[in-house]
Design a protein around this motif. Structure first.
Motif, PDB file in Angstrom:
ATOM      1  N   ALA A 188     -21.200  -0.232 -17.451  1.00  0.00           N
ATOM      2  CA  ALA A 188     -19.618  -0.011 -17.034  1.00  0.00           C
ATOM      3  C   ALA A 188     -19.088   0.598 -18.409  1.00  0.00           C
ATOM      4  O   ALA A 188     -18.308   1.572 -18.075  1.00  0.00           O
ATOM      5  N   LEU A 189     -19.450   0.460 -19.535  1.00  0.00           N
ATOM      6  CA  LEU A 189     -18.926   1.129 -20.713  1.00  0.00           C
ATOM      7  C   LEU A 189     -19.383   2.718 -20.568  1.00  0.00           C
ATOM      8  O   LEU A 189     -18.583   3.631 -20.884  1.00  0.00           O
TER       9      LEU A 189
ATOM     10  N   VAL B 182      -2.514  13.560 -20.243  1.00  0.00           N
ATOM     11  CA  VAL B 182      -3.941  13.299 -20.816  1.00  0.00           C
ATOM     12  C   VAL B 182      -4.191  11.384 -21.103  1.00  0.00           C
ATOM     13  O   VAL B 182      -5.026  11.014 -20.756  1.00  0.00           O
ATOM     14  N   LEU B 183      -3.127  11.095 -22.008  1.00  0.00           N
ATOM     15  CA  LEU B 183      -3.128   9.614 -22.293  1.00  0.00           C
ATOM     16  C   LEU B 183      -3.028   8.699 -21.171  1.00  0.00           C
ATOM     17  O   LEU B 183      -3.394   7.745 -21.296  1.00  0.00           O
ATOM     18  N   TYR B 184      -2.359   9.184 -20.062  1.00  0.00           N
ATOM     19  CA  TYR B 184      -2.091   8.303 -18.814  1.00  0.00           C
ATOM     20  C   TYR B 184      -3.465   8.261 -18.092  1.00  0.00           C
ATOM     21  O   TYR B 184      -3.940   7.267 -17.730  1.00  0.00           O
ATOM     22  N   TRP B 185      -4.119   9.513 -17.933  1.00  0.00           N
ATOM     23  CA  TRP B 185      -4.806   9.633 -16.680  1.00  0.00           C
ATOM     24  C   TRP B 185      -6.486   9.352 -17.375  1.00  0.00           C
ATOM     25  O   TRP B 185      -6.948   8.781 -16.779  1.00  0.00           O
ATOM     26  N   ALA B 186      -6.386   9.638 -18.605  1.00  0.00           N
ATOM     27  CA  ALA B 186      -7.791   9.398 -19.089  1.00  0.00           C
ATOM     28  C   ALA B 186      -8.522   7.844 -18.992  1.00  0.00           C
ATOM     29  O   ALA B 186      -9.450   7.766 -18.493  1.00  0.00           O
ATOM     30  N   PRO B 187      -7.391   6.968 -19.516  1.00  0.00           N
ATOM     31  CA  PRO B 187      -8.073   5.408 -19.226  1.00  0.00           C
ATOM     32  C   PRO B 187      -7.904   5.149 -17.676  1.00  0.00           C
ATOM     33  O   PRO B 187      -8.645   4.336 -17.450  1.00  0.00           O
ATOM     34  N   ALA B 188      -6.852   5.558 -16.882  1.00  0.00           N
ATOM     35  CA  ALA B 188      -6.864   5.407 -15.535  1.00  0.00           C
ATOM     36  C   ALA B 188      -8.157   5.634 -14.941  1.00  0.00           C
ATOM     37  O   ALA B 188      -8.672   4.871 -13.896  1.00  0.00           O
ATOM     38  N   ILE B 189      -8.606   6.984 -15.136  1.00  0.00           N
ATOM     39  CA  ILE B 189      -9.741   7.517 -14.605  1.00  0.00           C
ATOM     40  C   ILE B 189     -11.034   6.643 -14.979  1.00  0.00           C
ATOM     41  O   ILE B 189     -12.032   6.413 -14.284  1.00  0.00           O
ATOM     42  N   ALA B 190     -11.154   6.126 -16.195  1.00  0.00           N
ATOM     43  CA  ALA B 190     -12.017   5.257 -16.884  1.00  0.00           C
ATOM     44  C   ALA B 190     -12.302   4.204 -15.957  1.00  0.00           C
ATOM     45  O   ALA B 190     -13.346   3.640 -15.693  1.00  0.00           O
ATOM     46  N   ILE B 191     -11.155   3.561 -15.916  1.00  0.00           N
ATOM     47  CA  ILE B 191     -11.168   2.222 -15.203  1.00  0.00           C
ATOM     48  C   ILE B 191     -11.610   2.321 -13.682  1.00  0.00           C
ATOM     49  O   ILE B 191     -12.456   1.771 -13.059  1.00  0.00           O
ATOM     50  N   PHE B 192     -11.107   3.484 -13.089  1.00  0.00           N
ATOM     51  CA  PHE B 192     -11.178   3.774 -11.594  1.00  0.00           C
ATOM     52  C   PHE B 192     -12.862   4.143 -11.317  1.00  0.00           C
ATOM     53  O   PHE B 192     -13.495   3.494 -10.633  1.00  0.00           O
ATOM     54  N   LEU B 193     -13.386   5.146 -12.235  1.00  0.00           N
ATOM     55  CA  LEU B 193     -14.851   5.492 -11.881  1.00  0.00           C
ATOM     56  C   LEU B 193     -15.817   4.414 -12.329  1.00  0.00           C
ATOM     57  O   LEU B 193     -16.615   4.116 -11.625  1.00  0.00           O
ATOM     58  N   SER B 194     -15.393   3.575 -13.234  1.00  0.00           N
ATOM     59  CA  SER B 194     -16.309   2.467 -13.713  1.00  0.00           C
ATOM     60  C   SER B 194     -16.362   1.425 -12.595  1.00  0.00           C
ATOM     61  O   SER B 194     -17.406   0.877 -12.343  1.00  0.00           O
TER      62      SER B 194
END
Length: 131
Positions: free
Chosen positions: A38-39, A105-117
């Protein structure tokens, strides 16, 4: 209409970068990272989301300006995406298309990290679910 010009490339770019990065790491014997955790998937997802949001920021600037525009006078119509892009360029130069990029970028990077994991976790569960 204009949102599709932003959102479809954004989705395609982030998925492509995610898959290509994951495959590159798997195929590279010099990189010792388990990309199937997941990480690992979250880190690659954040990278992919950051790149995707950066590359589609110009379209986001156009869309944001389109949805916030107001007709100047009575009977005037709103301008098209291409007209808006030309107006933005004329008023602010090429740099205007990257205004707000750090926030995006600061919004989407963590959002996509959560989504894809999470997507990868649930995909793994679904593929192993006995039918």
């Amino acid at each position: 209409g204009a949102s599709l010009v932003r959102d479809v490339p954004f989705g395609a770019i982030q998925i492509a970068i995610f898959e290509l990065t994951k495959e590159y790491i798997i195929q590279n014997p010099d990189i010792d990272v388990d990309v199937n955790t997941a990480l690992g998937e979250a880190l690659i997802g954040a990278f992919a989301g950051g790149i995707g949001s950066f590359l589609t920021n110009p379209a986001d600037v156009v869309v944001t300006n389109l949805v916030t525009q107001k007709p100047v006078g009575e009977g005037e119509t709103l301008i098209t995406p291409l007209e808006m892009a030309k107006k933005l360029y004329r008023d602010g130069g090429a740099g205007i298309f990257f205004s707000g990029v750090s926030s995006r970028v600061l919004y989407w990077a963590p959002a996509i990290a959560i989504f894809l994991s999470l997507y990868c976790r649930f995909r793994g569960l679904a593929l192993n679910f006995p039918i």
